[in-house]
Design a protein around this motif. Structure first.
Motif, PDB file in Angstrom:
ATOM      1  N   ILE A 163       1.030  -1.125   0.003  1.00  0.00           N
ATOM      2  CA  ILE A 163      -0.176   0.063   0.014  1.00  0.00           C
ATOM      3  C   ILE A 163       0.834   1.059   0.176  1.00  0.00           C
ATOM      4  O   ILE A 163       1.872   1.412   0.793  1.00  0.00           O
ATOM      5  N   ALA A 164       0.624   2.191  -0.865  1.00  0.00           N
ATOM      6  CA  ALA A 164       1.317   3.586  -0.763  1.00  0.00           C
ATOM      7  C   ALA A 164       0.425   4.594  -1.199  1.00  0.00           C
ATOM      8  O   ALA A 164      -0.588   4.690  -1.938  1.00  0.00           O
ATOM      9  N   ALA A 165       0.506   5.672  -0.187  1.00  0.00           N
ATOM     10  CA  ALA A 165      -0.414   6.919  -0.576  1.00  0.00           C
ATOM     11  C   ALA A 165       0.141   7.925  -1.435  1.00  0.00           C
ATOM     12  O   ALA A 165      -0.722   8.950  -1.652  1.00  0.00           O
ATOM     13  N   SER A 166       1.277   7.708  -1.854  1.00  0.00           N
ATOM     14  CA  SER A 166       1.996   8.647  -2.862  1.00  0.00           C
ATOM     15  C   SER A 166       2.720   8.060  -3.980  1.00  0.00           C
ATOM     16  O   SER A 166       3.212   6.938  -3.711  1.00  0.00           O
ATOM     17  N   SER A 217      -3.232  12.035   1.220  1.00  0.00           N
ATOM     18  CA  SER A 217      -2.536  12.078   2.476  1.00  0.00           C
ATOM     19  C   SER A 217      -3.615  12.667   3.763  1.00  0.00           C
ATOM     20  O   SER A 217      -3.572  12.191   4.662  1.00  0.00           O
ATOM     21  N   PRO A 218      -4.114  13.720   3.223  1.00  0.00           N
ATOM     22  CA  PRO A 218      -5.236  14.488   4.293  1.00  0.00           C
ATOM     23  C   PRO A 218      -6.214  13.402   4.797  1.00  0.00           C
ATOM     24  O   PRO A 218      -6.481  13.247   6.091  1.00  0.00           O
ATOM     25  N   LEU A 219      -6.840  12.741   4.122  1.00  0.00           N
ATOM     26  CA  LEU A 219      -7.753  11.660   4.359  1.00  0.00           C
ATOM     27  C   LEU A 219      -7.171  10.462   5.315  1.00  0.00           C
ATOM     28  O   LEU A 219      -7.876  10.211   6.006  1.00  0.00           O
ATOM     29  N   TRP A 220      -5.952  10.037   4.926  1.00  0.00           N
ATOM     30  CA  TRP A 220      -5.283   9.194   5.717  1.00  0.00           C
ATOM     31  C   TRP A 220      -5.022   9.315   7.174  1.00  0.00           C
ATOM     32  O   TRP A 220      -4.998   8.723   8.084  1.00  0.00           O
ATOM     33  N   ALA A 221      -4.980  10.928   7.430  1.00  0.00           N
ATOM     34  CA  ALA A 221      -4.900  11.326   8.948  1.00  0.00           C
ATOM     35  C   ALA A 221      -5.871  10.829   9.779  1.00  0.00           C
ATOM     36  O   ALA A 221      -5.814  10.494  10.913  1.00  0.00           O
ATOM     37  N   TYR A 222      -7.272  10.685   9.085  1.00  0.00           N
ATOM     38  CA  TYR A 222      -8.333  10.318   9.778  1.00  0.00           C
ATOM     39  C   TYR A 222      -8.269   8.674  10.265  1.00  0.00           C
ATOM     40  O   TYR A 222      -8.741   8.427  11.274  1.00  0.00           O
ATOM     41  N   TYR A 223      -7.440   8.053   9.645  1.00  0.00           N
ATOM     42  CA  TYR A 223      -7.384   6.563   9.795  1.00  0.00           C
ATOM     43  C   TYR A 223      -5.996   6.078  10.553  1.00  0.00           C
ATOM     44  O   TYR A 223      -6.006   5.232  11.557  1.00  0.00           O
ATOM     45  N   VAL A 224      -5.043   6.701  10.279  1.00  0.00           N
ATOM     46  CA  VAL A 224      -3.679   6.447  10.726  1.00  0.00           C
ATOM     47  C   VAL A 224      -3.152   7.174  11.632  1.00  0.00           C
ATOM     48  O   VAL A 224      -1.956   7.161  12.329  1.00  0.00           O
ATOM     49  N   GLY A 225      -3.543   8.680  11.841  1.00  0.00           N
ATOM     50  CA  GLY A 225      -3.148   9.687  12.578  1.00  0.00           C
ATOM     51  C   GLY A 225      -2.095  10.578  11.651  1.00  0.00           C
ATOM     52  O   GLY A 225      -1.803  10.138  10.616  1.00  0.00           O
ATOM     53  N   ALA A 226      -2.133  11.839  12.065  1.00  0.00           N
ATOM     54  CA  ALA A 226      -1.264  12.926  11.331  1.00  0.00           C
ATOM     55  C   ALA A 226       0.060  12.396  11.024  1.00  0.00           C
ATOM     56  O   ALA A 226       0.604  12.699  10.070  1.00  0.00           O
ATOM     57  N   ASN A 227       0.813  11.986  12.024  1.00  0.00           N
ATOM     58  CA  ASN A 227       2.215  11.704  12.003  1.00  0.00           C
ATOM     59  C   ASN A 227       2.615  10.554  10.804  1.00  0.00           C
ATOM     60  O   ASN A 227       3.280  10.667   9.947  1.00  0.00           O
ATOM     61  N   ARG A 228       1.616   9.541  10.882  1.00  0.00           N
ATOM     62  CA  ARG A 228       1.623   8.233   9.869  1.00  0.00           C
ATOM     63  C   ARG A 228       1.442   8.808   8.557  1.00  0.00           C
ATOM     64  O   ARG A 228       2.088   8.624   7.576  1.00  0.00           O
ATOM     65  N   ALA A 229       0.660   9.705   8.588  1.00  0.00           N
ATOM     66  CA  ALA A 229      -0.078  10.304   7.352  1.00  0.00           C
ATOM     67  C   ALA A 229       1.175  11.112   6.505  1.00  0.00           C
ATOM     68  O   ALA A 229       1.355  10.858   5.253  1.00  0.00           O
ATOM     69  N   LEU A 277       4.455  10.641   7.144  1.00  0.00           N
ATOM     70  CA  LEU A 277       5.561   9.719   7.030  1.00  0.00           C
ATOM     71  C   LEU A 277       5.144   9.081   5.442  1.00  0.00           C
ATOM     72  O   LEU A 277       6.137   8.998   4.499  1.00  0.00           O
ATOM     73  N   LEU A 278       3.781   8.734   5.142  1.00  0.00           N
ATOM     74  CA  LEU A 278       3.594   8.267   3.844  1.00  0.00           C
ATOM     75  C   LEU A 278       3.530   9.247   2.979  1.00  0.00           C
ATOM     76  O   LEU A 278       3.650   9.006   1.779  1.00  0.00           O
ATOM     77  N   SER A 279       3.282  10.689   3.210  1.00  0.00           N
ATOM     78  CA  SER A 279       3.287  11.652   2.190  1.00  0.00           C
ATOM     79  C   SER A 279       4.503  12.130   1.993  1.00  0.00           C
ATOM     80  O   SER A 279       4.874  12.535   0.932  1.00  0.00           O
ATOM     81  N   PHE A 280       5.459  12.391   2.765  1.00  0.00           N
ATOM     82  CA  PHE A 280       6.807  13.171   2.747  1.00  0.00           C
ATOM     83  C   PHE A 280       7.736  12.360   1.851  1.00  0.00           C
ATOM     84  O   PHE A 280       8.321  13.147   1.272  1.00  0.00           O
ATOM     85  N   ARG A 332       6.077   2.860   1.138  1.00  0.00           N
ATOM     86  CA  ARG A 332       4.932   1.780   1.174  1.00  0.00           C
ATOM     87  C   ARG A 332       4.638   1.099   2.608  1.00  0.00           C
ATOM     88  O   ARG A 332       5.899   1.124   3.233  1.00  0.00           O
ATOM     89  N   ILE A 333       3.656   0.649   2.900  1.00  0.00           N
ATOM     90  CA  ILE A 333       3.411  -0.222   3.829  1.00  0.00           C
ATOM     91  C   ILE A 333       3.110  -1.616   3.568  1.00  0.00           C
ATOM     92  O   ILE A 333       2.201  -1.715   2.494  1.00  0.00           O
ATOM     93  N   SER A 334       3.096  -2.541   4.362  1.00  0.00           N
ATOM     94  CA  SER A 334       2.267  -4.007   3.940  1.00  0.00           C
ATOM     95  C   SER A 334       0.906  -3.860   4.456  1.00  0.00           C
ATOM     96  O   SER A 334       0.286  -2.805   5.009  1.00  0.00           O
TER      97      SER A 334
END
Length: 195
Positions: A57-60, A71-83, A85-88, A93-95
């Motif tokens: 899975i990759a957000a970017s 990324s902004p919507l991912w913050a709802y599910y994984v929190g701002a810091n993890r969003a 990380l996936l965006s910056f 990728r995550i499993s």
């Protein structure tokens, strides 16, 4: 096209994804293999997401050519810091297992068990009368909408448009046009493209 055309195009994607969000029946995403960028965005609008443990899975995208759409919507599910990380980090990728551990997916199972697991899940959900499911979905989605979920989805599309028309993205697009995607990715990864 120009920025307004780009904004309209990006908003049309959100309109389509919102049809999943607003659908009167629960929508389950069953993810195996690769789920990246727009596919990850679409799954975010589903009611339940189940992944194969080895799903990717990759957000970017792997090159910095967009920003903010997912990324902004991912913050709802994984929190701002993890969003972040996936965006910056382009292409981070995550499993499937990690997606479940982080809360983006409701569960993750071995790939060989995914189809049967999701079928059983859908059957279990379908035992609840449709009118009750519909109202439960409306109530839970409204909770997120009161927190700005719907507005964030459209804001993310508009943020992406701003990035699409930045000088840096123009350089990446020009490099892709002249050198091809593979060479541009190599240059970016070596720090030679934008560094």
């Amino acid at each position: 096209g120009d920025a307004v055309d780009d904004r309209d195009r990006q908003s049309s994607y959100i309109d389509l994804f919102m049809r999943i969000w607003d659908h009167p029946k629960p929508v389950i995403a069953s993810i195996h293999g690769y789920c990246m960028a727009g596919a990850a965005q679409m799954a975010t609008f589903c009611d339940l997401v189940v992944t194969a443990e080895d799903a990717v899975i990759a957000a970017s995208p792997v090159l910095p050519i967009g920003g903010g759409f997912i990324s902004p919507l991912w913050a709802y599910y994984v929190g701002a810091n993890r969003a972040k990380l996936l965006s910056f980090i382009p292409g981070r990728r995550i499993s499937g297992r990690m997606a479940a551990d982080w809360g983006w997916a409701v569960d993750s199972v071995p790939a060989n068990d995914l189809h049967d697991y999701v079928r059983t899940l859908a059957t279990d959900v379908a035992r609840t009368p449709l009118s009750l499911l519909r109202m439960k979905k409306v109530a839970i989605n409204r909770t997120l909408e009161l927190q700005g979920f719907r507005l964030t989805a459209y804001m993310g599309a508009e943020t992406d448009v701003v990035v699409h028309h930045s000088d840096e993205v123009g350089l990446v697009k020009a490099a892709i046009a002249s050198d091809g995607f593979k060479r541009t990715l190599e240059r970016f990864n070596s720090g030679d493209l934008l560094g």
